[in-house]
Design a protein around this motif. Structure first.
Motif, PDB file in Angstrom:
ATOM      1  N   SER A  62       0.663  -1.374   0.013  1.00 16.92           N
ATOM      2  CA  SER A  62       0.124   0.090   0.247  1.00 16.92           C
ATOM      3  C   SER A  62       0.843   1.151   0.085  1.00 16.92           C
ATOM      4  O   SER A  62       0.439   2.168  -0.683  1.00 16.92           O
ATOM      5  CB  SER A  62      -0.786  -0.018   1.276  1.00 16.92           C
ATOM      6  N   GLU A  63       1.964   1.270   0.296  1.00 17.18           N
ATOM      7  CA  GLU A  63       2.960   2.333   0.596  1.00 17.18           C
ATOM      8  C   GLU A  63       3.564   2.666  -0.666  1.00 17.18           C
ATOM      9  O   GLU A  63       4.228   3.702  -1.034  1.00 17.18           O
ATOM     10  CB  GLU A  63       4.165   1.930   1.552  1.00 17.18           C
ATOM     11  N   TYR A  64       3.468   1.735  -1.714  1.00 16.88           N
ATOM     12  CA  TYR A  64       4.219   1.828  -3.021  1.00 16.88           C
ATOM     13  C   TYR A  64       3.121   2.113  -4.336  1.00 16.88           C
ATOM     14  O   TYR A  64       3.558   1.942  -5.322  1.00 16.88           O
ATOM     15  CB  TYR A  64       5.007   0.788  -3.282  1.00 16.88           C
ATOM     16  N   THR A  65       1.984   2.057  -4.100  1.00 16.01           N
ATOM     17  CA  THR A  65       0.832   2.077  -5.187  1.00 16.01           C
ATOM     18  C   THR A  65       1.194   3.066  -5.951  1.00 16.01           C
ATOM     19  O   THR A  65       1.069   2.817  -7.393  1.00 16.01           O
ATOM     20  CB  THR A  65      -0.615   1.935  -4.527  1.00 16.01           C
ATOM     21  N   ASP A  66       1.205   4.298  -5.615  1.00 17.26           N
ATOM     22  CA  ASP A  66       1.403   5.640  -6.592  1.00 17.26           C
ATOM     23  C   ASP A  66       2.740   5.312  -7.267  1.00 17.26           C
ATOM     24  O   ASP A  66       3.065   5.701  -8.389  1.00 17.26           O
ATOM     25  CB  ASP A  66       1.344   6.772  -5.418  1.00 17.26           C
TER      26      ASP A  66
END
Length: 291
Positions: free
Chosen positions: A89-93
């Motif tokens: 979730s910390e790396y989606t963008d």
């Protein structure tokens, strides 16, 4: 010049989980520096287009993972990542908008080993939200892995967990069929554009202490793949998680020299005749898959 289909680079041997199927390495905890990662990329560039950020450890747990990925991307490597998914979730963008990997593999068999603060629902929800974003780009392949099956799976300890995961996948992607009926361990199942489920029987990591012993067999180590551990030690494949078969250190010896030293050639020529030369290879059951 020798070309590998993939070269594994262990950017860290530290993991945020302690899964029962994954043995703890005997090596000291270590994280690769950005500088050393760049040195490795420069040295292996003539030998492959594909890097896999995996041997042991969780790559997304690396403190400078974004810098490493930007560096590899700038050098035009095809980036492949294997993750337990707990930090996705910390790396989606970042993965959707900056560096888009060629492939991301999610080890869903890590599911019941997640942190106490991460519920099964949140674990899968975070991965699904990521998939909804990354798959829109149509640039990244995704493999959802369940590598924990056995021959009598409906009576195994993993059946209930796997069934729950598969049902959640069916629900999220609105599939009109039951995945479990179509899965064949060892063969990928396409369930969407660039989206696959890969199931397989749980394998035993080779160690020198195991009772298994077989000299005959074949392996693609040093043919299709080779691995570099976090300290620069070069090993034949990604299953040598303790660096037992040390072929040399890429920070001390040119990669091209490591590839033609006696130990490397003995292993390669041995497998050419279906013979395992190294003791660890004789203790490895994985080579039976290629007989």
């Amino acid at each position: 010049m020798k070309k590998f289909k993939k070269i594994y680079i262990e950017i860290t041997n530290i993991c945020n989980l302690k899964c029962d199927f994954c043995p703890t390495t005997k090596r000291k905890n270590e994280e690769m520096t950005v500088e050393n990662f760049q040195i490795i990329l420069q040295k292996i560039k003539p030998f492959t287009n594909h890097i896999y950020l995996h041997v042991k450890g969780e790559p997304l747990f690396h403190s400078n993972i974004k810098k490493l990925l930007n560096l590899a991307h700038s050098m035009e490597f095809n980036i492949n990542i294997t993750t337990n998914g707990t930090l996705i979730s910390e790396y989606t963008d970042f993965f959707s908008n900056e560096v888009q990997p060629r492939q991301i593999n999610f080890s869903l068999h890590s599911f019941d080993n997640t942190h106490d603060t991460i519920t099964p629902n949140k674990y899968l929800k975070d991965i699904f939200l990521f998939l909804d974003s990354i798959l829109l780009s149509e640039k990244t392949y995704v493999s959802l892995r369940l590598w924990n099956f056995n021959k009598d799976d409906k009576n195994s300890r993993n059946w209930e967990k796997n069934n729950y995961i598969l049902k959640e996948i069916e629900k999220h992607f609105k599939l009109e069929y039951e995945i479990a009926h179509l899965l064949t361990p060892g063969i990928g199942l396409k369930i969407g554009e660039k989206l696959y489920i890969n199931s397989d029987y749980e394998f035993i990591w080779p160690t020198l202490d195991t009772t298994y012993f077989e000299e005959k067999g074949f392996c693609y180590a040093l043919r299709n793949q080779i691995a570099i551990l976090v300290d620069g030690t070069v090993v034949p494949c990604c299953l040598d998680n303790d660096g037992i078969i040390n072929l040399g250190n890429i920070f001390k010896t040119e990669f091209s020299e490591i590839l033609k030293n006696k130990k490397t050639l003995d292993i390669y020529n041995g497998f050419s005749q279906n013979n395992a030369v190294e003791e660890l290879c004789k203790k490895c059951q994985f080579k039976e898959k290629f007989i």
